[in-house]
Design a protein around this motif. Structure first.
Motif, PDB file in Angstrom:
ATOM      1  N   LYS A  23       3.251  25.082  36.906  1.00 13.22           N
ATOM      2  CA  LYS A  23       4.425  24.762  36.094  1.00 13.22           C
ATOM      3  C   LYS A  23       5.146  23.538  36.628  1.00 13.22           C
ATOM      4  O   LYS A  23       5.693  22.737  35.852  1.00 13.22           O
ATOM      5  N   TRP A  26       3.277  20.580  35.329  1.00 10.90           N
ATOM      6  CA  TRP A  26       3.437  20.472  33.877  1.00 10.90           C
ATOM      7  C   TRP A  26       4.812  19.917  33.508  1.00 10.90           C
ATOM      8  O   TRP A  26       4.915  19.009  32.677  1.00 10.90           O
ATOM      9  N   TYR A  61      -0.750  26.568  26.248  1.00 15.26           N
ATOM     10  CA  TYR A  61      -0.559  27.659  27.211  1.00 15.26           C
ATOM     11  C   TYR A  61      -1.681  28.685  27.109  1.00 15.26           C
ATOM     12  O   TYR A  61      -2.090  29.079  26.024  1.00 15.26           O
ATOM     13  N   PRO A  72      -1.681  28.756  34.275  1.00 13.44           N
ATOM     14  CA  PRO A  72      -0.913  28.897  33.028  1.00 13.44           C
ATOM     15  C   PRO A  72      -1.300  27.972  31.877  1.00 13.44           C
ATOM     16  O   PRO A  72      -0.941  28.241  30.741  1.00 13.44           O
ATOM     17  N   TYR A  73      -2.037  26.882  32.152  1.00  7.15           N
ATOM     18  CA  TYR A  73      -2.244  25.877  31.105  1.00  7.15           C
ATOM     19  C   TYR A  73      -3.729  25.641  30.840  1.00  7.15           C
ATOM     20  O   TYR A  73      -4.559  25.652  31.748  1.00  7.15           O
TER      21      TYR A  73
END
Length: 209
Positions: A23, A26, A61, A72-73
């Motif tokens: 995160k 990102w 996501y 997460p991505y």
């Protein structure tokens, strides 16, 4: 917004995301994702919509609820034009470049049974065999999820047993780092390739109804 190509920054973004899928990364590079990946993908699919229909540009996501991999991505950005249940045209950008595909990506039990009945039919099955063979000769890679043995109820010596084994059936082609991916000419390249796969998509739609 007209499509002008995916910038080098899109490839660099996914190179870096594969190293640091967090995160923190990102949020620090969200603007790069929006300007270099998401916006060009929307522009590309918008220019193809007149012929193929509107595309769904997937969210970046991952659904990690039932996955051991908790990153997460997604490490790619895909877009899909649906013309039937889980059936249609696909385009993707990721660290290795741009890829196009078409076919059906998932089928529930009833849909898969209908497809297999059509493959079993001498007329319709031979038509699909010819379509797939033509695409292979034109350089398309045939893939999809398939059972290792014969599906239940089908003989191993069926003349089209290879096709009957598929639980999903796709054809794909990689552009990689070809310079075309950085230019407006990518629209025509994708359009031409999706047109080549239309007989496969149309066969699937007709047979499933």
């Amino acid at each position: 917004m007209s499509f002008t190509g995916f910038p080098e920054a899109a490839l660099d973004f996914y190179d870096d995301l594969e190293i640091d899928n967090s995160k923190v990364f990102w949020e620090a590079h969200r603007d790069v994702y929006q300007s270099s990946v998401a916006a060009p993908m929307v522009a590309l699919t918008d220019e193809l919509a007149d012929e193929f229909g509107p595309a769904k540009v997937f969210r970046p996501y991952r659904d990690v609820r039932f996955s051991k991999d908790k990153t997460p991505y997604k490490t790619h950005q895909g877009a899909f034009v649906a013309v039937g249940p889980a059936t249609g045209y696909y385009v993707q950008i990721s660290a290795p470049g741009v890829r196009v595909a078409a076919g059906f990506y998932h089928a529930d039990a009833d849909t898969l049974a209908a497809i297999r009945r059509a493959i079993d039919d001498d007329l319709h099955g031979a038509e699909l065999e010819k379509i797939v063979g033509t695409l292979e000769r034109k350089g398309w890679e045939v893939g999809g999820d398939r059972v290792k043995t014969s599906p239940r109820g089908w003989s191993a010596d069926h003349p089209r047993i290879d096709l009957l084994r598929y639980r999903s059936l796709t054809v794909s082609r990689d552009y990689g780092f070809d310079e075309v991916i950085h230019s407006p000419a990518l629209v025509d390249r994708v359009r031409k390739d999706w047109r080549q796969t239309r007989p496969l998509v149309d066969w699937l739609v007709r047979r499933v109804g």
